[in-house]
Write an enzyme that holds these catalytic residues in place. Structure first.
Site, PDB file in Angstrom:
ATOM      1  N   ASN A   1       0.804  -1.222   0.000  1.00 13.72           N
ATOM      2  CA  ASN A   1       0.000   0.000   0.000  1.00 13.72           C
ATOM      3  C   ASN A   1       0.841   1.278   0.000  1.00 13.72           C
ATOM      4  O   ASN A   1       0.375   2.312  -0.475  1.00 13.72           O
ATOM      5  CB  ASN A   1      -0.928  -0.026   1.233  1.00 13.72           C
ATOM      6  CG  ASN A   1      -1.484   1.326   1.558  1.00 13.72           C
ATOM      7  OD1 ASN A   1      -2.414   1.801   0.896  1.00 13.72           O
ATOM      8  ND2 ASN A   1      -0.913   2.000   2.560  1.00 13.72           N
TER       9      ASN A   1
ATOM     10  N   SER B   1      -3.992   2.696  -8.070  1.00 12.01           N
ATOM     11  CA  SER B   1      -4.720   3.962  -8.197  1.00 12.01           C
ATOM     12  C   SER B   1      -5.511   3.969  -9.498  1.00 12.01           C
ATOM     13  O   SER B   1      -5.109   3.314 -10.469  1.00 12.01           O
ATOM     14  CB  SER B   1      -3.725   5.128  -8.243  1.00 12.01           C
ATOM     15  OG  SER B   1      -4.400   6.335  -8.529  1.00 12.01           O
TER      16      SER B   1
ATOM     17  N   TYR C   1       3.620   9.233 -12.011  1.00 11.77           N
ATOM     18  CA  TYR C   1       2.847   8.519 -10.980  1.00 11.77           C
ATOM     19  C   TYR C   1       1.985   7.438 -11.647  1.00 11.77           C
ATOM     20  O   TYR C   1       1.991   6.273 -11.253  1.00 11.77           O
ATOM     21  CB  TYR C   1       1.975   9.523 -10.227  1.00 11.77           C
ATOM     22  CG  TYR C   1       1.071   8.942  -9.156  1.00 11.77           C
ATOM     23  CD1 TYR C   1       1.573   8.577  -7.904  1.00 11.77           C
ATOM     24  CD2 TYR C   1      -0.302   8.773  -9.378  1.00 11.77           C
ATOM     25  CE1 TYR C   1       0.741   8.064  -6.917  1.00 11.77           C
ATOM     26  CE2 TYR C   1      -1.138   8.266  -8.394  1.00 11.77           C
ATOM     27  CZ  TYR C   1      -0.614   7.909  -7.167  1.00 11.77           C
ATOM     28  OH  TYR C   1      -1.444   7.405  -6.190  1.00 11.77           O
TER      29      TYR C   1
ATOM     30  N   ALA D   1       2.308   6.010 -14.537  1.00  9.23           N
ATOM     31  CA  ALA D   1       3.080   4.929 -15.173  1.00  9.23           C
ATOM     32  C   ALA D   1       3.488   3.880 -14.146  1.00  9.23           C
ATOM     33  O   ALA D   1       3.434   2.671 -14.422  1.00  9.23           O
ATOM     34  CB  ALA D   1       4.316   5.502 -15.865  1.00  9.23           C
TER      35      ALA D   1
ATOM     36  N   LYS E   1       1.902   3.214 -11.364  1.00 11.11           N
ATOM     37  CA  LYS E   1       0.693   2.511 -10.926  1.00 11.11           C
ATOM     38  C   LYS E   1       0.200   1.558 -12.015  1.00 11.11           C
ATOM     39  O   LYS E   1      -0.322   0.473 -11.722  1.00 11.11           O
ATOM     40  CB  LYS E   1      -0.400   3.511 -10.535  1.00 11.11           C
ATOM     41  CG  LYS E   1      -0.042   4.356  -9.309  1.00 11.11           C
ATOM     42  CD  LYS E   1       0.069   3.505  -8.055  1.00 11.11           C
ATOM     43  CE  LYS E   1       0.199   4.339  -6.788  1.00 11.11           C
ATOM     44  NZ  LYS E   1       0.236   3.519  -5.558  1.00 11.11           N
TER      45      LYS E   1
END
Ligand SMILES: NC(=O)c1ccc[n+]([C@@H]2O[C@H](COP(=O)([O-])OP(=O)(O)OC[C@H]3O[C@@H](n4cnc5c(N)ncnc54)[C@H](OP(=O)(O)O)[C@@H]3O)[C@@H](O)[C@H]2O)c1
Length: 251
Positions: A90, A141, A154, A156, A158
């Site tokens: 997480n 996300s 970000y 990419a 995820k």
């Protein structure tokens, strides 16, 4: 839920979604290892767990971008719990910038945190998870699916962990289930650092709410509940799922 006595490692458990998940899982009777860099934040989660009066928790301070730390955290968890039933990857950060201003060091950092660290943990825990027919939940996300200006790095990273989720679901079946939760905007400290000024943050929040059919930010507990469903036997016929919990953002 049948979380009673199960052993879970939850990363980024000092705040936000990770903390809510650790508290929820412990309330269900689980033993949880809470991982993050700041001991002060992990201590707050431990206190919330103890105040809840159920479950059991250990603190595993570690930086997921440091492979030595990751190995140590995995070894401590296995020693303390004697095995693992569930891993929740997480921990994360949001470093947003238009491509012309973005720093490739941020791409590397987010790749290490959102992909490399989780992969290393998965590798360390596969034998134990397989033995216990365990579950891996990656908190990714909606940004791994939806394109948004200023969020390419970000998004990419995820997208990479989303893909990994599906690949590993096939590779590790039937012994281990692998799923991802894709949160939409959730009220957590992650936003403390993403905007330059309070006005910028207000604008960002207003934009996100406008794009969310249910018209508000989610609460960490609303994500934690679904993570726990996937850790639990309730999710026993679910693997390879990329589940948006997002107020309709992806609809
Ligand atoms: N909130 C949202 O709107 C939203 C939306 C979509 C996806 N997500 C994802 O949800 C996950 C949880 O985020 P959150 O919203 O709950 O934010 P948060 O409260 O800031 O939690 C992130 C946690 O990650 C930990 N962390 C950061 N860097 C780390 C590192 N190098 N090593 C170990 N731990 C590290 C932080 O603890 P330390 O600083 O103590 O290490 C922090 O407790 C993230 O993966 C995020 O990308 C959030």
């Amino acid at each position: 839920m049948s979380l009673e006595g199960k052993a879970f490692l939850i990363t980024g458990a000092g705040s936000g979604i990770g903390a809510a998940t650790a508290v929820r899982a412990a309330a269900g009777g689980a033993r949880v290892a809470v991982l993050g860099r700041r001991e002060s934040a992990l201590t707050r989660t431990m206190t919330a767990i103890h105040d809840g009066g159920a479950g059991e928790a250990i603190m595993v301070p570690a930086d997921l971008t440091d492979p030595v730390d990751v190995d140590r955290a995995a070894a401590v968890t296995l020693k303390e719990f004697g095995g693992l039933d569930g891993l929740v990857n997480n921990a994360g950060i949001g470093r947003f910038a238009p491509i012309g201003e973005a720093d490739c060091k941020d791409l590397q950092y987010m790749f290490d945190l959102h992909v490399r660290g989780p992969v290393q943990l998965i590798q360390r825990f596969v034998p134990s998870l397989r033995e216990r027919r365990g579950s891996i939940v990656n908190v990714t996300s909606v940004a791994g699916d939806l394109a948004a200006p200023g969020r390419s790095f970000y998004g990419a990273t995820k997208a990479a962990i989303n893909h990994l989720t599906r690949s590993l679901a096939r590779e590790l079946a039937p012994g281990i289930r692998v799923n991802a939760i894709l949160p939409g905007p959730v009220d957590t400290p992650i936003y403390d650092k993403v905007a330059g000024s309070p006005e910028e943050l207000d604008r960002l929040r207003a934009d996100m709410i406008a794009l969310t059919p249910l018209g508000r930010f989610g609460r960490p507990e609303e994500i934690a509940e679904w993570i726990c469903q996937l850790l639990d036997d309730a999710g026993r016929w679910v693997t390879g799922a990329l589940l948006p919990i997002d107020g309709g953002r992806c609809a």
